[in-house]
Scaffold this active site. Structure first.
Site, PDB file in Angstrom:
ATOM      1  N   HIS A 109      40.005  34.576  36.828  1.00  0.00           N
ATOM      2  CA  HIS A 109      38.726  34.718  37.546  1.00  0.00           C
ATOM      3  C   HIS A 109      38.921  35.481  38.862  1.00  0.00           C
ATOM      4  CE1 HIS A 109      40.565  31.225  39.484  1.00  0.00           C
ATOM      5  NE2 HIS A 109      39.788  31.465  40.519  1.00  0.00           N
ATOM      6  N   TYR A 110      40.071  35.259  39.496  1.00  0.00           N
ATOM      7  CA  TYR A 110      40.356  35.927  40.778  1.00  0.00           C
ATOM      8  C   TYR A 110      40.545  37.436  40.568  1.00  0.00           C
ATOM      9  CZ  TYR A 110      43.189  37.377  44.809  1.00  0.00           C
ATOM     10  OH  TYR A 110      43.703  38.054  45.895  1.00  0.00           O
ATOM     11  N   PHE A 111      41.385  37.782  39.579  1.00  0.00           N
ATOM     12  CA  PHE A 111      41.613  39.211  39.328  1.00  0.00           C
ATOM     13  C   PHE A 111      40.314  39.898  38.898  1.00  0.00           C
ATOM     14  CE2 PHE A 111      46.000  37.529  38.205  1.00  0.00           C
ATOM     15  CZ  PHE A 111      46.546  37.854  39.432  1.00  0.00           C
TER      16      PHE A 111
ATOM     17  N   LYS B 253      38.090  40.422  42.010  1.00  0.00           N
ATOM     18  CA  LYS B 253      38.600  41.534  42.823  1.00  0.00           C
ATOM     19  C   LYS B 253      38.326  42.876  42.113  1.00  0.00           C
ATOM     20  CE  LYS B 253      41.003  40.258  46.393  1.00  0.00           C
ATOM     21  NZ  LYS B 253      40.375  40.236  47.742  1.00  0.00           N
TER      22      LYS B 253
END
Ligand code: NAP
Length: 211
Positions: free
Chosen positions: A125-127, A130
């Protein structure tokens, strides 16, 4: 040059203020809490503005040539906040910067943001967040630089890096070296470039000149 730092009170942001201020660049530090103002002025910020990436930042953006985004929801919040801040907050700041006539937007992204499935599932989810923000910036029409560091450390700076548009092996780099790279990117007026970034053997300026 007038530079607005979003995430100015963060670990990279605080270091970046000192580097830019040492070059007589006019730094405006964007923070969420007015109580942080004094310590950021002591680091060299000429101005401190209070604004939240989840709200209206247009006043903070007035008169800025360059925006550096080094904010993030951090590791202690859930995926919802990652989307709210790292993705939607960044996207909103790009749009507001464009509306205010900002010339250039430098984004601190992350290695693997351009290929989220290459990382561990728990970080997907973070990648993705971003990567979505990066895509929005790339397509925005603003001058852009997207810096994708590997894992950040608190090690002392080496002043030597490895960068490439796409790197196969994941690596790490100190926050101090990332702050140095961001300051050099600002000084060198680099635009419309993006790269993965880890510790390496090449002096920062030389590596950026070869971009
Ligand atoms: P940090 O110390 O956690 O700083 C993040 C800053 O963002 C904080 O000052 C925080 O404000 C601010 N912020 C959070 N939500 C905000 C909001 N809604 N509005 C305005 N500001 C907000 O982060 P760092 O270690 O300097 O890292 C900076 C960047 O590197 C982030 O974009 C991160 O995603 C990226 N990155 C990290 C890694 C890693 O290994 N950790 C790897 C690659 C890239 P407060 O001070 O008020 O909390």
């Amino acid at each position: 040059m007038n530079v607005l730092i979003a995430g100015a009170n963060g670990k990279i942001g605080r270091r970046l203020i000192s580097h830019l201020a040492a070059d007589n660049i006019h730094v405006t530090a964007m923070v969420r809490d007015a109580a942080q103002a004094q310590s950021l002025k002591e680091l060299g910020a000429a101005d401190v503005v209070v604004a939240d990436l989840e709200g209206d930042c247009s006043e903070a953006l007035k008169g800025q040539n360059t925006v550096i985004f080094t904010a993030g929801s951090g590791p202690h919040t859930g995926p919802d906040k990652t989307v709210d801040v790292d993705q939607n907050g960044a996207i909103s700041l790009v749009d507001q910067a464009k509306a205010q006539g900002t010339d250039r937007f430098i984004m601190v992204s992350s290695m693997r943001a351009d290929d989220p499935s290459s990382g561990p599932d728990k970080m997907r989810h973070y990648f993705e967040a971003k990567g979505n923000a990066d895509k929005h910036l790339r397509d925005s029409g603003l001058g852009y630089v997207i810096v994708r560091p590997g894992r950040l450390t608190e090690e002392p700076p080496l002043g030597k890096i490895k960068l490439a548009e796409k790197m196969d092996d994941f690596g790490e780099i100190s926050r101090e070296d990332v702050a140095n790279v961001l300051a050099e990117v600002a000084r060198m007026e680099i635009r419309n470039r993006e790269f993965d970034l880890i510790t390496g053997d090449t002096p920062i300026r030389d590596a950026l000149q070869r971009l």
